[in-house]
Design an enzyme around this catalytic site. Structure first.
Site, PDB file in Angstrom:
ATOM      1  CB  VAL A  33      16.536  -9.259 -15.725  1.00  0.00           C
ATOM      2  CG1 VAL A  33      15.533  -9.450 -14.521  1.00  0.00           C
ATOM      3  CG2 VAL A  33      17.959  -9.535 -15.140  1.00  0.00           C
ATOM      4  CB  ILE A  86      10.113  -5.490 -17.917  1.00  0.00           C
ATOM      5  CG1 ILE A  86       8.873  -6.472 -18.200  1.00  0.00           C
ATOM      6  CG2 ILE A  86       9.715  -4.601 -16.787  1.00  0.00           C
ATOM      7  CD1 ILE A  86       8.246  -7.257 -17.037  1.00  0.00           C
ATOM      8  CG  ASP A 119      15.753 -18.088 -16.360  1.00  0.00           C
ATOM      9  OD1 ASP A 119      16.585 -17.637 -17.274  1.00  0.00           O
ATOM     10  OD2 ASP A 119      14.713 -17.141 -16.296  1.00  0.00           O
ATOM     11  CE  LYS A 168      15.246 -14.216 -16.709  1.00  0.00           C
ATOM     12  NZ  LYS A 168      14.071 -14.939 -17.343  1.00  0.00           N
ATOM     13  N   GLY A 216      10.819 -14.204 -25.023  1.00  0.00           N
ATOM     14  CA  GLY A 216      10.292 -14.266 -26.396  1.00  0.00           C
ATOM     15  C   GLY A 216      11.386 -13.462 -27.264  1.00  0.00           C
TER      16      GLY A 216
END
Ligand code: HSE
Length: 434
Positions: A132, A136, A201, A205, A302
């Protein structure tokens, strides 16, 4: 110094990044943590991906079982994505005594309970920080830092691709197609990017985050999901003219015993911090009874952002196992498997929201009167109207903001509006948050 042997299955964007980081950062991580992270085996069914990594031949496994059955491997990192065969690989890795690190949100959203139950039974840890919001640390924050809080809401931008696409449409005048093609090149989109654009998506999450926040096991079918495909550049222009931006938000709110779970494009005020979260960046707000409101912000997708979270989970597991011993490490880590709490899931029809509406109507007298009559009959009051183009007897867009209205009334009103002879395209409605 303790040596941690790692096997990686899946060498796509995140897997390739994890391999690169494990090699390049080994010494730095050793110095910082005292653990030597040793990449022992890698596997991908696509030989070209394995070849591109330029690893020693001895590290390249010929089958997934060569990784899972290797007695020396402590942690199996699953980065192939999708539910199958990732589920079977993880269950076998746990059965073989391995700890697991995964970035697989689809799998955890669908089979999280099965995987964590198995992990608890076998006394193994499962790290999933990379599943997720990329880099972060939202999972660790919810499990550890905010553990003493009763969470009442969690909402934010959790899909980098759709945020990238909306930002490119808004900031750089890109079409959705062109923006998506750039997102793919940057390695932030899923292999099937409709999963990003249709909000799926984000719903995976949200299921993971809401499970950690609200107890009980959140099922995907509990989440209302709508993607960004209906959003056009003109909606962003209208929204901005009225001091708002359009973002794909994942929202979980608890009112008493009732839990609202939804993913959809949302108009938010330009002064809201989420308006400044652009491109592949993600941000999540968490509201708790002790912390008040807190926002976590950073790169949500990424190669390296996700790989950073994979490595953080590896170090975390190594630390816990080293200090607590295997069994206690797993028990302390496993917040997923718990007694089912009674969350009553709110229906989307009961939502109260302000709305942005765009209708496509023939430009002639009486159109607005007809539309506003239907809205009024459904108890919906208009706050603002804008018609930028004037093309007599041709189809023009007309945008409106409404005051608070009930979703079911709005749906009924739009159904009736779209049946009017002078409405020529399905009307668009976007919910608003303050
Ligand atoms: N496709 C995902 C995204 C990757 O765009 O956010 C990170 O989970």
């Amino acid at each position: 110094m303790k040596n941690i042997n790692i096997g990686i299955v899946g060498l796509g964007t995140v897997g390739g990044g994890a391999v690169q980081a494990l090699i390049e950062k080994r010494k730095m991580i050793e110095a910082k943590t005292g653990f030597s992270l040793n990449l022992l085996k890698v596997f991908d069914k696509d030989a070209t991906k394995v070849k591109s990594l330029k690893l020693l031949k001895s590290k390249k496994a010929k089958s997934v079982n060569e990784v899972l059955d290797n007695d020396e491997i402590d942690i199996v990192v699953e980065l192939i994505g999708g539910v199958h065969p990732a589920r079977e690989i993880i269950l076998k890795a746990i059965a073989n005594g391995k700890h697991v690190v995964t970035a697989n949100k689809a799998l955890l959203a669908e089979c999280g309970n099965e995987i964590f139950t198995k992990a608890l039974k076998e006394g193994r840890c499962v790290g999933f920080e990379a599943s997720v919001c990329g880099a972060i640390p939202i999972i660790k924050t919810l499990k550890q830092s905010f553990a003493a809080n009763k969470i009442s809401a969690l909402y934010g931008i959790v899909n980098g691709t759709s945020n990238f696409v909306l930002s490119k449409m808004a900031e750089d005048d890109y079409s959705l197609k062109k923006a998506l093609s750039e997102a793919k090149k940057r390695g932030i989109a899923e292999s099937d990017p409709t999963v990003d654009l249709e909000g799926i998506d984000s719903s995976h999450k949200l299921a993971i985050l809401a499970t950690l926040c609200f107890g009980g096991i959140i099922k995907l079918k509990d989440i209302y999901v709508e993607g960004i495909k209906q959003v056009e550049a003109q909606d962003i222009v209208y929204a901005r003219a009225w001091g708002h931006d359009v973002k794909l938000l994942a929202i979980a709110k608890k009112h008493g015993n009732s839990l609202q779970l939804r993913v959809h494009p949302t108009l938010i005020p330009l002064k809201h911090l989420l308006s400044n979260v652009k491109y592949e960046d993600n941000a999540v707000f968490v509201k708790g009874d002790m912390i008040g409101e807190s926002m976590l912000y950073g790169k949500g997708a990424g190669r390296m952002p996700a790989a950073s979270s994979v490595l953080s989970d590896i170090v975390d597991i190594a630390r816990k196992v080293n200090s607590l011993g295997v069994e206690s490490a797993c028990a302390s880590d496993n917040l997923w498997v718990k007694k089912e709490e009674l969350n009553k899931i709110s229906q989307i029809g009961d939502l109260m929201s302000r709305y942005y509406i765009r209708i496509s109507a023939i430009d002639r007298p009486g159109v607005l009167a007809g539309v506003s009559t239907i809205l009024a009959k459904n108890g919906i009051s208009i706050a603002n109207v804008s018609q930028k183009e004037r093309k007599k007897d041709q189809v023009v867009p007309i945008a409106m903001f409404t005051h608070d209205a009930k979703e079911s009334s709005m749906m009924r009103a739009l159904k009736a509006i779209d049946k009017l002879s002078y409405i020529k395209k399905k009307s668009v409605r976007i919910r608003m948050e303050r």
